[in-house]
Design a protein around this motif. Structure first.
Motif, PDB file in Angstrom:
ATOM      1  N   GLU A 163      -1.441  10.480  30.088  1.00  0.00           N
ATOM      2  CA  GLU A 163      -1.952  10.339  29.704  1.00  0.00           C
ATOM      3  C   GLU A 163      -1.979   9.301  28.431  1.00  0.00           C
ATOM      4  O   GLU A 163      -2.554   8.521  28.042  1.00  0.00           O
ATOM      5  N   GLU A 166      -3.286   6.261  29.921  1.00  0.00           N
ATOM      6  CA  GLU A 166      -4.556   6.506  30.401  1.00  0.00           C
ATOM      7  C   GLU A 166      -5.057   5.920  28.650  1.00  0.00           C
ATOM      8  O   GLU A 166      -6.436   5.619  28.110  1.00  0.00           O
ATOM      9  N   THR A 173      -7.039   2.183  35.416  1.00  0.00           N
ATOM     10  CA  THR A 173      -5.973   3.008  35.887  1.00  0.00           C
ATOM     11  C   THR A 173      -7.180   4.158  37.281  1.00  0.00           C
ATOM     12  O   THR A 173      -8.358   3.532  36.938  1.00  0.00           O
ATOM     13  N   TYR A 183      -0.396   5.755  41.794  1.00  0.00           N
ATOM     14  CA  TYR A 183      -1.090   6.364  40.386  1.00  0.00           C
ATOM     15  C   TYR A 183      -0.926   4.469  40.334  1.00  0.00           C
ATOM     16  O   TYR A 183      -0.004   3.677  40.723  1.00  0.00           O
ATOM     17  N   ALA A 185      -2.415   1.081  38.148  1.00  0.00           N
ATOM     18  CA  ALA A 185      -2.999   0.477  36.614  1.00  0.00           C
ATOM     19  C   ALA A 185      -2.546  -1.088  36.389  1.00  0.00           C
ATOM     20  O   ALA A 185      -1.662  -1.295  36.579  1.00  0.00           O
TER      21      ALA A 185
END
Length: 190
Positions: A163, A166, A173, A183, A185
């Motif tokens: 969170e 983002e 991402t 994940y 980014a």
């Protein structure tokens, strides 16, 4: 051969050991291959890894970065794991491109120079990641890549960190369903 040996060791160790600090919790081979491709495709010469364990993931990063003339700085707090990793780096003949740091990740991150890393790989204590975010963001160069392991296998633990990332408009991402989930980014160039 060493990678296969470490995979077996990690699997056997983690099946027989319940005490988390003594578990290896290594990435999967497919994740290692992905990391290698990402390092080469990003031409990431300055890599920071948080969470060395026995050095399995570091070896994937180091082999890739050696081919482009860079280094991997890897941070581990556990005395036990630092020793295992150092031995594995020597055996793999990759010690020349690996800098081992035996310290607390938060302390190391806070001491890094701004935009000093091309790629950062997080594979440590997930509940700590939100506390790392401001420093991770600060030390990742513009256009740099953040890769975080266990994004699918531990999605709930990762949620607060995801969170934060983002919500930052400087980052693009995606979730890659390889291994335990990666994940990714990327920091904007501008």
């Amino acid at each position: 051969r060493l990678l296969t040996e470490l995979e077996r060791f990690g699997d056997e160790n983690d099946r027989s050991v319940d005490y988390r600090p003594k578990r290896m919790l290594n990435i999967t081979r497919e994740t290692g291959k992905l990391l290698s491709v990402l390092v080469k495709s990003c031409n990431a010469k300055h890599i920071l890894e948080i969470g060395t364990s026995n050095g399995y993931s570091t070896l994937w990063l180091a082999e890739a970065v050696r081919s482009i003339g860079g280094t991997v700085t890897t941070v581990e707090y556990s005395d036990y794991k630092i020793g295992l990793a150092a031995e594995n780096f020597l055996r793999a003949e990759l010690s020349a491109v690996i800098v081992q740091v035996h310290d607390d990740a938060k302390r190391v991150l806070s001491g890094c120079a701004d935009q000093s890393y091309d790629l950062i790989f997080l594979d440590a204590e997930r509940p700590e990641y939100p506390d790392y975010w401001q420093d991770v963001r600060r030390i990742l160069r513009k256009g740099g890549l953040l890769v975080v392991d266990n994004a699918v296998s531990h999605q709930e633990q990762m949620k607060p960190f995801v969170e934060l990332v983002e919500a930052d408009q400087d980052f693009s991402t995606c979730l890659v369903p390889v291994g335990n989930g990666e994940y990714l980014a990327v920091r904007a160039q501008g």
